[in-house]
Design a protein around this motif. Structure first.
Motif, PDB file in Angstrom:
ATOM      1  N   GLY A  64       0.812  -1.214   0.000  1.00 24.70           N
ATOM      2  CA  GLY A  64       0.000   0.000   0.000  1.00 24.70           C
ATOM      3  C   GLY A  64       0.845   1.264   0.000  1.00 24.70           C
ATOM      4  O   GLY A  64       0.491   2.268  -0.620  1.00 24.70           O
ATOM      5  N   LEU A  65       1.983   1.225   0.709  1.00 24.17           N
ATOM      6  CA  LEU A  65       2.845   2.403   0.757  1.00 24.17           C
ATOM      7  C   LEU A  65       3.528   2.688  -0.585  1.00 24.17           C
ATOM      8  O   LEU A  65       3.709   3.841  -0.964  1.00 24.17           O
ATOM      9  CB  LEU A  65       3.931   2.216   1.822  1.00 24.17           C
ATOM     10  CG  LEU A  65       3.513   2.341   3.282  1.00 24.17           C
ATOM     11  CD1 LEU A  65       4.688   2.031   4.186  1.00 24.17           C
ATOM     12  CD2 LEU A  65       3.002   3.749   3.569  1.00 24.17           C
ATOM     13  N   THR A  66       3.910   1.634  -1.285  1.00 22.18           N
ATOM     14  CA  THR A  66       4.756   1.827  -2.464  1.00 22.18           C
ATOM     15  C   THR A  66       4.046   1.688  -3.804  1.00 22.18           C
ATOM     16  O   THR A  66       4.605   2.065  -4.832  1.00 22.18           O
ATOM     17  CB  THR A  66       5.919   0.818  -2.441  1.00 22.18           C
ATOM     18  OG1 THR A  66       5.390  -0.506  -2.399  1.00 22.18           O
ATOM     19  CG2 THR A  66       6.815   1.056  -1.254  1.00 22.18           C
ATOM     20  N   ASN A  67       2.850   1.149  -3.854  1.00 21.09           N
ATOM     21  CA  ASN A  67       2.196   0.860  -5.137  1.00 21.09           C
ATOM     22  C   ASN A  67       1.967   2.093  -5.997  1.00 21.09           C
ATOM     23  O   ASN A  67       2.178   2.057  -7.202  1.00 21.09           O
ATOM     24  CB  ASN A  67       0.860   0.151  -4.912  1.00 21.09           C
ATOM     25  CG  ASN A  67       0.981  -1.337  -5.112  1.00 21.09           C
ATOM     26  OD1 ASN A  67       2.016  -1.834  -5.544  1.00 21.09           O
ATOM     27  ND2 ASN A  67      -0.071  -2.047  -4.787  1.00 21.09           N
ATOM     28  N   ASN A  68       1.518   3.191  -5.410  1.00 17.04           N
ATOM     29  CA  ASN A  68       1.179   4.366  -6.218  1.00 17.04           C
ATOM     30  C   ASN A  68       2.406   5.057  -6.801  1.00 17.04           C
ATOM     31  O   ASN A  68       2.395   5.488  -7.942  1.00 17.04           O
ATOM     32  CB  ASN A  68       0.377   5.371  -5.390  1.00 17.04           C
ATOM     33  CG  ASN A  68      -1.050   4.915  -5.215  1.00 17.04           C
ATOM     34  OD1 ASN A  68      -1.534   4.068  -5.950  1.00 17.04           O
ATOM     35  ND2 ASN A  68      -1.717   5.477  -4.220  1.00 17.04           N
ATOM     36  N   GLY A  69       3.461   5.185  -6.031  1.00 16.31           N
ATOM     37  CA  GLY A  69       4.617   5.963  -6.483  1.00 16.31           C
ATOM     38  C   GLY A  69       5.640   5.174  -7.275  1.00 16.31           C
ATOM     39  O   GLY A  69       6.521   5.763  -7.897  1.00 16.31           O
ATOM     40  N   LEU A  70       5.561   3.851  -7.282  1.00 17.82           N
ATOM     41  CA  LEU A  70       6.585   3.023  -7.933  1.00 17.82           C
ATOM     42  C   LEU A  70       6.394   3.028  -9.443  1.00 17.82           C
ATOM     43  O   LEU A  70       5.319   2.726  -9.948  1.00 17.82           O
ATOM     44  CB  LEU A  70       6.517   1.591  -7.400  1.00 17.82           C
ATOM     45  CG  LEU A  70       7.602   0.649  -7.889  1.00 17.82           C
ATOM     46  CD1 LEU A  70       8.955   1.069  -7.361  1.00 17.82           C
ATOM     47  CD2 LEU A  70       7.296  -0.759  -7.447  1.00 17.82           C
ATOM     48  N   ASN A  71       7.457   3.407 -10.158  1.00 19.54           N
ATOM     49  CA  ASN A  71       7.386   3.501 -11.608  1.00 19.54           C
ATOM     50  C   ASN A  71       8.772   3.255 -12.196  1.00 19.54           C
ATOM     51  O   ASN A  71       9.769   3.757 -11.668  1.00 19.54           O
ATOM     52  CB  ASN A  71       6.883   4.896 -11.998  1.00 19.54           C
ATOM     53  CG  ASN A  71       6.501   4.993 -13.436  1.00 19.54           C
ATOM     54  OD1 ASN A  71       6.583   4.028 -14.183  1.00 19.54           O
ATOM     55  ND2 ASN A  71       6.080   6.184 -13.837  1.00 19.54           N
ATOM     56  N   ILE A  72       8.841   2.495 -13.274  1.00 16.79           N
ATOM     57  CA  ILE A  72      10.113   2.275 -13.970  1.00 16.79           C
ATOM     58  C   ILE A  72      10.229   3.365 -15.033  1.00 16.79           C
ATOM     59  O   ILE A  72       9.478   3.385 -16.001  1.00 16.79           O
ATOM     60  CB  ILE A  72      10.170   0.879 -14.636  1.00 16.79           C
ATOM     61  CG1 ILE A  72       9.818  -0.221 -13.650  1.00 16.79           C
ATOM     62  CG2 ILE A  72      11.532   0.647 -15.276  1.00 16.79           C
ATOM     63  CD1 ILE A  72      10.757  -0.381 -12.502  1.00 16.79           C
ATOM     64  N   LYS A  73      11.167   4.279 -14.853  1.00 20.07           N
ATOM     65  CA  LYS A  73      11.326   5.396 -15.781  1.00 20.07           C
ATOM     66  C   LYS A  73      12.203   5.034 -16.965  1.00 20.07           C
ATOM     67  O   LYS A  73      12.055   5.599 -18.045  1.00 20.07           O
ATOM     68  CB  LYS A  73      11.947   6.602 -15.072  1.00 20.07           C
ATOM     69  CG  LYS A  73      11.021   7.240 -14.082  1.00 20.07           C
ATOM     70  CD  LYS A  73       9.714   7.555 -14.715  1.00 20.07           C
ATOM     71  CE  LYS A  73       9.329   8.981 -14.637  1.00 20.07           C
ATOM     72  NZ  LYS A  73       8.062   9.255 -15.315  1.00 20.07           N
ATOM     73  N   TYR A  74      13.134   4.114 -16.764  1.00 20.11           N
ATOM     74  CA  TYR A  74      14.073   3.751 -17.834  1.00 20.11           C
ATOM     75  C   TYR A  74      14.499   2.304 -17.634  1.00 20.11           C
ATOM     76  O   TYR A  74      14.795   1.890 -16.519  1.00 20.11           O
ATOM     77  CB  TYR A  74      15.296   4.679 -17.782  1.00 20.11           C
ATOM     78  CG  TYR A  74      16.427   4.292 -18.697  1.00 20.11           C
ATOM     79  CD1 TYR A  74      16.365   4.557 -20.054  1.00 20.11           C
ATOM     80  CD2 TYR A  74      17.563   3.669 -18.201  1.00 20.11           C
ATOM     81  CE1 TYR A  74      17.399   4.222 -20.891  1.00 20.11           C
ATOM     82  CE2 TYR A  74      18.605   3.324 -19.026  1.00 20.11           C
ATOM     83  CZ  TYR A  74      18.521   3.594 -20.380  1.00 20.11           C
ATOM     84  OH  TYR A  74      19.552   3.247 -21.211  1.00 20.11           O
ATOM     85  N   LEU A  75      14.499   1.552 -18.719  1.00 16.08           N
ATOM     86  CA  LEU A  75      14.987   0.174 -18.688  1.00 16.08           C
ATOM     87  C   LEU A  75      15.702  -0.108 -19.997  1.00 16.08           C
ATOM     88  O   LEU A  75      15.128   0.069 -21.068  1.00 16.08           O
ATOM     89  CB  LEU A  75      13.848  -0.822 -18.493  1.00 16.08           C
ATOM     90  CG  LEU A  75      14.246  -2.303 -18.562  1.00 16.08           C
ATOM     91  CD1 LEU A  75      15.149  -2.676 -17.402  1.00 16.08           C
ATOM     92  CD2 LEU A  75      13.024  -3.182 -18.590  1.00 16.08           C
ATOM     93  N   SER A  76      16.944  -0.519 -19.890  1.00 19.12           N
ATOM     94  CA  SER A  76      17.726  -0.860 -21.075  1.00 19.12           C
ATOM     95  C   SER A  76      18.166  -2.315 -20.969  1.00 19.12           C
ATOM     96  O   SER A  76      19.070  -2.629 -20.185  1.00 19.12           O
ATOM     97  CB  SER A  76      18.952   0.040 -21.190  1.00 19.12           C
ATOM     98  OG  SER A  76      19.795  -0.426 -22.204  1.00 19.12           O
TER      99      SER A  76
END
Length: 199
Positions: A64-76
């Motif tokens: 619940g704490l991390t689901n909203n803000g977690l995002n992969i901005k870059y993946l190579s």
């Protein structure tokens, strides 16, 4: 109004187990550990794997704490590098979950999970600093791989020189190699001197 602050985690995906190809055994360790990720690894798949690991470690509270803000901005996948954005207050939960991840998720039902190590190399307040660090690390990795390759070439040269025996002096070989090669004109001059000296 309060601005939501984020942290950006620069992540390297390392593969400690060598691949099954015999020609890869001769590569330096730095290249074997930093080889490319599978092409089917997507940002969505990686984000889902991180969220699953967070819920395994911290349960519904951590999810619940991390689901909203977690995002992969870059993946190579080529460099096995990722930049993950998460909230500033909970970035340590994400970091801990990455530390405990031991394999990449399966992308399809026929694919196999692949063992790996997730290494967080930089935590930063802006994505620009994370990008600069990723570029710096990529340059250093290329230079180190070139140095390792040159070192293996030197080992090959030493193996060749060992055929001549242990008493071969490299400095003598270098001096012999650096001497100028006599040209035809030089030989003609020597012949003229010898003829004039004999009269």
């Amino acid at each position: 109004m309060v601005r939501v602050k984020h942290r950006y985690l620069l992540l390297n995906i390392l593969y400690p187990e060598p691949e099954q190809y015999p020609w890869k055994a001769s590569l330096p360790d730095t290249i074997q550990f930093h080889h490319p990720s599978p092409d089917d690894l997507t940002p969505q798949l990686l984000a889902r794997a991180i969220k699953d690991q967070i819920s395994i470690l911290y349960g519904d509270y951590g999810a619940g704490l991390t689901n909203n803000g977690l995002n992969i901005k870059y993946l190579s996948p080529a460099t096995s590098t990722a930049i993950i954005r998460c909230s500033r207050d909970n970035y340590r939960l994400v970091w801990a979950a990455l530390t405990y991840m031991t394999q990449l998720p399966k992308s399809s039902r026929f694919a196999q999970a692949r063992s790996c190590v997730m290494q967080v190399v930089r935590v930063s307040g802006t994505i620009k600093k994370s990008e600069e660090e990723a570029i710096r690390r990529a340059k250093n990795a290329i230079l180190k791989a070139k140095k390792d390759a040159a070192g293996s070439a030197t080992e090959g040269l030493n193996a060749i020189l060992d055929q001549f025996g242990p008493d071969v002096d490299l400095e003598v070989l270098r001096q012999k190699r650096s001497k100028p090669i006599a040209t035809l004109e030089d030989e003609d001059d020597d012949d003229l001197e010898m003829m004039s000296g004999s009269d």
